[in-house]
Design a protein around this motif. Structure first.
Motif, mmCIF file in Angstrom:
data_model
loop_
_atom_site.group_PDB
_atom_site.id
_atom_site.type_symbol
_atom_site.label_atom_id
_atom_site.label_comp_id
_atom_site.label_asym_id
_atom_site.label_seq_id
_atom_site.Cartn_x
_atom_site.Cartn_y
_atom_site.Cartn_z
ATOM 1 N N ALA A 19 0.592 -1.026 -0.011
ATOM 2 C CA ALA A 19 -0.278 -0.362 -0.009
ATOM 3 C C ALA A 19 0.862 1.531 0.194
ATOM 4 C CB ALA A 19 -1.147 -0.364 1.583
ATOM 5 N N ILE A 20 1.715 1.429 0.348
ATOM 6 C CA ILE A 20 2.910 1.828 0.735
ATOM 7 C C ILE A 20 3.585 2.716 -0.730
ATOM 8 C CG2 ILE A 20 4.969 3.047 2.048
ATOM 9 C CD1 ILE A 20 4.759 1.333 3.846
ATOM 10 N N ARG A 21 3.920 1.693 -1.773
ATOM 11 C CA ARG A 21 4.080 2.214 -3.077
ATOM 12 C C ARG A 21 2.719 2.507 -4.306
ATOM 13 N NH1 ARG A 21 3.127 -0.801 -7.599
ATOM 14 N NH2 ARG A 21 1.519 -1.698 -6.423
ATOM 15 N N GLY A 43 -3.134 -1.511 10.423
ATOM 16 C CA GLY A 43 -2.151 -1.464 9.767
ATOM 17 C C GLY A 43 -2.395 -1.221 8.410
ATOM 18 N N THR A 44 -3.427 -1.308 7.365
ATOM 19 C CA THR A 44 -4.089 -0.485 6.433
ATOM 20 C C THR A 44 -3.242 0.554 5.815
ATOM 21 O OG1 THR A 44 -4.718 -2.300 5.448
ATOM 22 C CG2 THR A 44 -4.865 -0.716 4.834
ATOM 23 N N LEU A 45 -4.282 1.360 7.348
ATOM 24 C CA LEU A 45 -3.914 2.984 7.306
ATOM 25 C C LEU A 45 -2.475 3.874 7.302
ATOM 26 C CD1 LEU A 45 -5.896 5.421 8.032
ATOM 27 C CD2 LEU A 45 -5.845 4.811 10.183
ATOM 28 N N ASN A 46 -1.877 2.898 8.279
ATOM 29 C CA ASN A 46 -0.569 2.881 8.985
ATOM 30 C C ASN A 46 0.287 3.371 7.139
ATOM 31 O OD1 ASN A 46 2.413 2.106 8.986
ATOM 32 N ND2 ASN A 46 1.809 3.098 10.642
ATOM 33 N N GLU A 47 0.039 2.093 6.088
ATOM 34 C CA GLU A 47 1.080 2.057 5.087
ATOM 35 C C GLU A 47 0.778 3.073 3.942
ATOM 36 O OE1 GLU A 47 1.597 -1.164 2.984
ATOM 37 O OE2 GLU A 47 1.904 -2.987 4.562
ATOM 38 N N CYS A 48 -0.543 3.153 3.873
ATOM 39 C CA CYS A 48 -0.984 4.251 3.391
ATOM 40 C C CYS A 48 -0.754 6.020 4.089
ATOM 41 C CB CYS A 48 -2.996 4.829 3.076
ATOM 42 S SG CYS A 48 -3.318 3.076 2.415
ATOM 43 N N ILE A 49 -0.473 5.903 5.198
ATOM 44 C CA ILE A 49 -0.122 7.547 5.578
ATOM 45 C C ILE A 49 1.341 7.765 4.863
ATOM 46 C CG2 ILE A 49 1.014 8.509 7.903
ATOM 47 C CD1 ILE A 49 -2.239 8.755 7.177
ATOM 48 N N ASN A 50 1.940 5.919 5.363
ATOM 49 C CA ASN A 50 3.531 6.704 5.314
ATOM 50 C C ASN A 50 3.546 6.296 3.744
ATOM 51 O OD1 ASN A 50 5.658 4.947 7.268
ATOM 52 N ND2 ASN A 50 3.214 4.845 7.572
ATOM 53 N N GLY A 51 2.653 6.436 2.614
ATOM 54 C CA GLY A 51 2.667 6.585 0.992
ATOM 55 C C GLY A 51 2.247 8.421 0.837
ATOM 56 N N TYR A 105 6.700 6.145 9.354
ATOM 57 C CA TYR A 105 5.551 7.403 10.411
ATOM 58 C C TYR A 105 4.627 6.500 10.924
ATOM 59 C CZ TYR A 105 7.892 10.020 7.084
ATOM 60 O OH TYR A 105 9.266 10.689 6.408
ATOM 61 N N GLY A 106 4.098 7.056 11.730
ATOM 62 C CA GLY A 106 2.532 6.409 13.037
ATOM 63 C C GLY A 106 1.622 7.707 12.871
ATOM 64 N N ILE A 107 0.396 7.829 12.628
ATOM 65 C CA ILE A 107 -0.568 8.471 12.869
ATOM 66 C C ILE A 107 -1.221 8.510 14.285
ATOM 67 C CG2 ILE A 107 -2.517 7.623 12.062
ATOM 68 C CD1 ILE A 107 -2.556 10.073 10.891
ATOM 69 N N ASN A 108 -0.590 7.463 15.317
ATOM 70 C CA ASN A 108 -1.356 6.759 16.176
ATOM 71 C C ASN A 108 -0.660 7.168 17.639
ATOM 72 O OD1 ASN A 108 -3.803 6.657 17.955
ATOM 73 N ND2 ASN A 108 -3.505 4.529 17.417
ATOM 74 N N ILE A 109 0.331 5.872 17.432
ATOM 75 C CA ILE A 109 0.742 6.200 18.931
ATOM 76 C C ILE A 109 1.715 4.418 18.235
ATOM 77 C CG2 ILE A 109 0.237 4.380 21.174
ATOM 78 C CD1 ILE A 109 -2.058 5.314 21.550
ATOM 79 N N CYS A 110 3.297 4.729 19.276
ATOM 80 C CA CYS A 110 4.158 3.930 18.538
ATOM 81 C C CYS A 110 4.852 4.331 20.651
ATOM 82 C CB CYS A 110 5.590 4.891 18.318
ATOM 83 S SG CYS A 110 4.969 5.612 17.074
ATOM 84 N N SER A 111 5.652 2.668 20.487
ATOM 85 C CA SER A 111 5.814 2.325 21.727
ATOM 86 C C SER A 111 7.123 1.301 21.713
ATOM 87 C CB SER A 111 4.214 1.563 22.556
ATOM 88 O OG SER A 111 4.079 0.403 21.564
ATOM 89 N N VAL A 112 7.317 1.293 22.919
ATOM 90 C CA VAL A 112 8.475 0.667 22.975
ATOM 91 C C VAL A 112 8.489 -0.513 23.924
ATOM 92 C CG1 VAL A 112 11.222 -0.075 23.530
ATOM 93 C CG2 VAL A 112 10.437 1.802 21.461
ATOM 94 N N GLY A 113 8.988 -1.554 24.868
ATOM 95 C CA GLY A 113 8.730 -1.744 25.294
ATOM 96 C C GLY A 113 8.136 -3.482 25.687
ATOM 97 N N PHE A 114 7.501 -3.493 26.811
ATOM 98 C CA PHE A 114 6.239 -4.512 27.102
ATOM 99 C C PHE A 114 4.598 -5.013 25.916
ATOM 100 C CE2 PHE A 114 2.844 -6.528 29.879
ATOM 101 C CZ PHE A 114 3.739 -7.789 30.071
ATOM 102 N N ASP A 115 4.256 -3.591 26.479
ATOM 103 C CA ASP A 115 3.633 -3.506 24.842
ATOM 104 C C ASP A 115 3.626 -4.125 24.191
ATOM 105 O OD1 ASP A 115 4.061 -1.493 24.444
ATOM 106 O OD2 ASP A 115 2.319 -0.400 24.043
ATOM 107 N N ALA A 116 4.993 -3.528 23.301
ATOM 108 C CA ALA A 116 5.068 -3.770 21.477
ATOM 109 C C ALA A 116 5.604 -4.937 21.819
ATOM 110 C CB ALA A 116 6.426 -2.785 22.228
#
Length: 292
Positions: A19-21, A43-51, A105-116
């Motif tokens: 979808a990014i491509r 996930g689909t939304l994220n790819e479209c945002i990245n494009g 790119y992320g439009i919503n929430i990024c995280s590192v650690g336990f939840d990721a």
């Protein structure tokens, strides 16, 4: 699309990042305004945002067909209209902030650690017999509690460096993720701010209580465990590879810098759909007392 005369194309993606491509390719072919309907999950939304990031003539929206559909929960009013295609045809456009996570790119929430880590393992456990839907999250949660709930991380933000074991770190542009987590209820994707929670190490015995408060946006109740700040950029590094969540997409890094890009993507939403910063009881009380 009935009797409408708009030129449109229905495209089915063929795999990860397709979808990014496709969005980048379509954006290059059209100099006139282009609207992209991400029909799928977050996930689909994220790819479209990245494009679409950095391409002001391209605007994206979400026609939700996923399990969580988390980003549209940021809309306090009118989010149900995203499920009605006709309401998305004559929608209003807005500029939204995005988080640049080292080139993803992320439009919503990024995280590192336990939840990721939980999110990264969900797909593995969802392939097990009799494990479906939320059951995969439960299995992944239990497995990661056994593995350990904290990791030594170094965090740089606002000229300060923090080194210690963290259970998780989240960086919020939107409000909801993971199907049931709203860590910073007042976060808004158009206010030019990145809300950050640094969650210190807790024991396995207390992680369940922490998760309940964290998921409900009650971080102000436990300042001895959770530090809240607004900053950009934020760099996280570690001696060994860690899991990075970007809108549910999983990356593996030893170092990553998160930078908020104000107004970097065009988004369109049904007329009447509005952001409104929700406030938990603890947040309202903190406002009254002037606490953080």
């Amino acid at each position: 699309m009935g009797a409408r005369s708009d030129v449109w194309e229905l495209y089915e993606t063929t795999g990860p990042a397709d979808a990014i491509r496709k969005v980048k390719e379509a954006a290059g072919e059209h100099s006139s305004p282009l609207r992209v309907y991400a029909c799928g999950g977050d996930g689909t939304l994220n790819e479209c945002i990245n494009g679409a990031v950095g391409r002001p003539h391209v605007a994206v929206t979400h026609f939700p067909a996923g399990t969580g559909n988390d980003f549209i929960k940021t809309f306090a009013r009118g989010k149900e209209d995203f499920f009605k295609l006709e309401r998305l045809l004559d929608a209003r456009e807005m500029s939204l902030d995005v988080i640049d996570a080292g080139g993803r790119y992320g439009i919503n929430i990024c995280s590192v650690g336990f939840d990721a880590r939980i999110g990264g393992d969900v797909h593995t456990y969802s392939r097990l017999p009799l494990v479906r839907g939320k059951g995969a999250y439960v299995v992944s949660l239990l497995a990661n509690i056994i593995k350990g709930v904290a990791q030594e991380l170094e965090v740089e933000a606002e000229g300060e460096t923090y080194r210690q074991k963290y259970t998780l770190i989240c960086l919020c542009n939107g409000r909801s993720y993971g199907g049931a987590f709203t860590p910073v209820p007042e976060a808004l994707p158009d206010d030019g701010r990145m809300e950050i929670l640094l969650v210190k190490k807790v024991s396995r015995l207390t992680v369940a209580q922490l998760v309940r408060r964290y998921a409900a946006g009650r971080y102000r109740e436990i300042p001895q465990v959770i530090t809240h700040m607004q900053a950009s950029p934020v760099t996280i590094r570690a001696a060994r590879e860690f899991v990075v969540n970007v809108d549910g997409e999983i990356l593996y890094r030893q170092e990553v810098t998160f930078t908020l890009l104000p107004g970097a993507v065009r988004f369109f939403a049904p007329v009447g759909a509005e952001f409104e910063a929700e406030k938990t009881n603890s947040f309202v009380e903190a406002e009254k007392t002037g606490g953080n």
